[in-house]
Design a protein around this motif. Sequence first.
Motif, short mmCIF file in Angstrom:
data_model
loop_
_atom_site.label_atom_id
_atom_site.label_comp_id
_atom_site.label_asym_id
_atom_site.label_seq_id
_atom_site.Cartn_x
_atom_site.Cartn_y
_atom_site.Cartn_z
N ALA A 194 1.02 -1.26 -0.04
CA ALA A 194 0.02 -0.01 0.17
C ALA A 194 0.94 1.21 -0.08
CB ALA A 194 -1.03 0.09 1.14
N MET A 195 1.97 1.32 0.77
CA MET A 195 2.89 2.37 0.83
C MET A 195 3.50 2.60 -0.38
SD MET A 195 5.77 2.84 3.72
CE MET A 195 7.16 2.13 2.59
N GLN A 196 3.73 1.69 -1.32
CA GLN A 196 4.39 1.76 -2.51
C GLN A 196 3.67 2.30 -3.63
OE1 GLN A 196 6.66 -1.79 -2.76
NE2 GLN A 196 8.32 -1.17 -1.74
N SER A 197 2.14 2.57 -3.28
CA SER A 197 1.32 2.89 -4.41
C SER A 197 1.77 4.31 -5.09
CB SER A 197 -0.27 3.08 -3.90
OG SER A 197 -0.55 1.86 -3.29
N GLY A 198 2.10 5.16 -4.16
CA GLY A 198 2.65 6.49 -4.72
C GLY A 198 3.82 6.55 -5.43
N ASP A 199 4.73 5.43 -4.87
CA ASP A 199 6.00 5.38 -5.94
C ASP A 199 5.86 4.77 -7.20
OD1 ASP A 199 7.62 6.39 -3.70
OD2 ASP A 199 7.86 4.41 -3.08
N TYR A 245 6.49 6.36 -10.93
CA TYR A 245 7.04 5.89 -12.10
C TYR A 245 6.22 5.58 -13.44
CZ TYR A 245 10.60 5.03 -8.42
OH TYR A 245 11.35 5.24 -7.39
N HIS A 246 4.91 5.28 -13.02
CA HIS A 246 3.92 4.94 -14.25
C HIS A 246 2.75 5.65 -14.08
CE1 HIS A 246 6.88 1.93 -15.59
NE2 HIS A 246 6.80 1.64 -14.19
N PRO A 247 2.48 6.91 -14.35
CA PRO A 247 1.43 7.82 -14.21
C PRO A 247 0.54 7.27 -14.99
CG PRO A 247 3.27 9.09 -15.11
CD PRO A 247 3.99 7.81 -14.80
N GLU A 248 0.72 6.69 -16.11
CA GLU A 248 -0.40 6.00 -17.05
C GLU A 248 -1.43 4.99 -16.08
OE1 GLU A 248 3.05 3.48 -17.70
OE2 GLU A 248 2.89 5.77 -17.40
N GLY A 249 -0.89 4.45 -15.28
CA GLY A 249 -1.72 3.31 -14.48
C GLY A 249 -2.24 3.72 -13.10
N ALA A 250 -2.31 5.14 -12.89
CA ALA A 250 -2.66 5.95 -11.72
C ALA A 250 -3.94 5.22 -11.43
CB ALA A 250 -2.52 7.41 -11.66
N GLN A 251 -5.08 5.33 -12.33
CA GLN A 251 -6.40 4.82 -11.85
C GLN A 251 -6.36 3.42 -11.26
OE1 GLN A 251 -8.98 5.29 -15.27
NE2 GLN A 251 -8.89 7.66 -15.00
N GLU A 252 -5.65 2.52 -11.76
CA GLU A 252 -5.50 1.08 -11.42
C GLU A 252 -4.75 1.29 -10.20
OE1 GLU A 252 -4.48 2.28 -14.49
OE2 GLU A 252 -6.01 1.08 -15.67
N GLU A 253 -3.74 1.84 -10.07
CA GLU A 253 -3.10 1.93 -8.64
C GLU A 253 -3.92 2.60 -7.58
OE1 GLU A 253 -0.30 0.68 -6.60
OE2 GLU A 253 0.08 0.71 -8.74
N ALA A 280 -7.07 2.36 -7.19
CA ALA A 280 -8.18 1.03 -7.01
C ALA A 280 -7.65 -0.04 -6.14
CB ALA A 280 -8.52 0.39 -8.33
N HIS A 281 -6.13 -0.12 -6.51
CA HIS A 281 -5.35 -1.44 -5.64
C HIS A 281 -5.22 -0.81 -4.25
CE1 HIS A 281 -2.75 -4.37 -4.88
NE2 HIS A 281 -1.73 -3.46 -4.44
N PHE A 282 -4.83 0.57 -4.18
CA PHE A 282 -4.80 1.10 -2.87
C PHE A 282 -5.96 0.85 -1.95
CE2 PHE A 282 -5.04 4.75 0.15
CZ PHE A 282 -3.87 4.45 0.71
N HIS A 283 -6.97 1.12 -2.57
CA HIS A 283 -8.29 1.13 -1.73
C HIS A 283 -8.76 -0.36 -1.52
CE1 HIS A 283 -9.36 5.29 -1.71
NE2 HIS A 283 -9.16 5.26 -3.21
N LYS A 284 -8.25 -1.29 -2.49
CA LYS A 284 -8.48 -2.63 -2.19
C LYS A 284 -7.42 -3.28 -1.02
CE LYS A 284 -8.02 -7.03 -4.41
NZ LYS A 284 -7.74 -7.98 -5.61
N VAL A 285 -6.29 -2.68 -0.93
CA VAL A 285 -5.41 -3.39 0.10
C VAL A 285 -5.28 -2.56 1.45
CG1 VAL A 285 -3.75 -4.54 -1.73
CG2 VAL A 285 -3.25 -2.41 -0.80
N THR A 286 -5.78 -1.39 1.31
CA THR A 286 -5.66 -0.69 2.72
C THR A 286 -7.00 -0.96 3.71
OG1 THR A 286 -4.77 1.11 1.53
CG2 THR A 286 -5.81 1.62 3.54
N PRO A 287 -6.80 -1.14 4.71
CA PRO A 287 -8.00 -1.94 5.66
C PRO A 287 -8.91 -0.62 5.92
CG PRO A 287 -5.78 -2.18 6.78
CD PRO A 287 -5.44 -1.34 5.42
N LYS A 288 -10.16 -1.07 6.06
CA LYS A 288 -11.28 0.06 6.34
C LYS A 288 -11.50 -0.07 7.70
CE LYS A 288 -11.56 0.65 1.77
NZ LYS A 288 -10.22 0.60 1.40
N PRO A 289 -11.87 1.24 8.32
CA PRO A 289 -12.07 1.12 9.68
C PRO A 289 -13.50 0.20 9.95
CG PRO A 289 -12.47 3.27 8.96
CD PRO A 289 -11.96 2.52 7.63
#
Length: 105
Positions: free
Chosen positions: A73-78, A82-90, A92-101
Amino acid sequence: MVIRGNTLTTVIPVPSFSVASKVTIEVRRADGLTARRSELDGFAGAMTRLRGAYDSMRGTSPVSDAPDVLVDAMQSGDRMSYHPEGAQEEIAHFHKVTPKPRQLS
């Protein structure tokens, strides 16, 4: 153009102009992105908190270490930097792997 994924910042270099010149810089974004703005709310703050959690856990090594899901999750921004063209997918992945309260009942 430079993309800074952890802060969701785009830096657009422009040539130098005289302060007496009138300059207009127009930035366009793809249709529909404004409607998806809520997906980005809180991202930069979450990245800061994830980094803090990672640093705290690494400080307890070798007794403990940061779990892979935190590192991922922490490496999503990195990865977005490096690959801004994949930002939307990244995002979505961030929200998937980050725990929700969880709501207490």
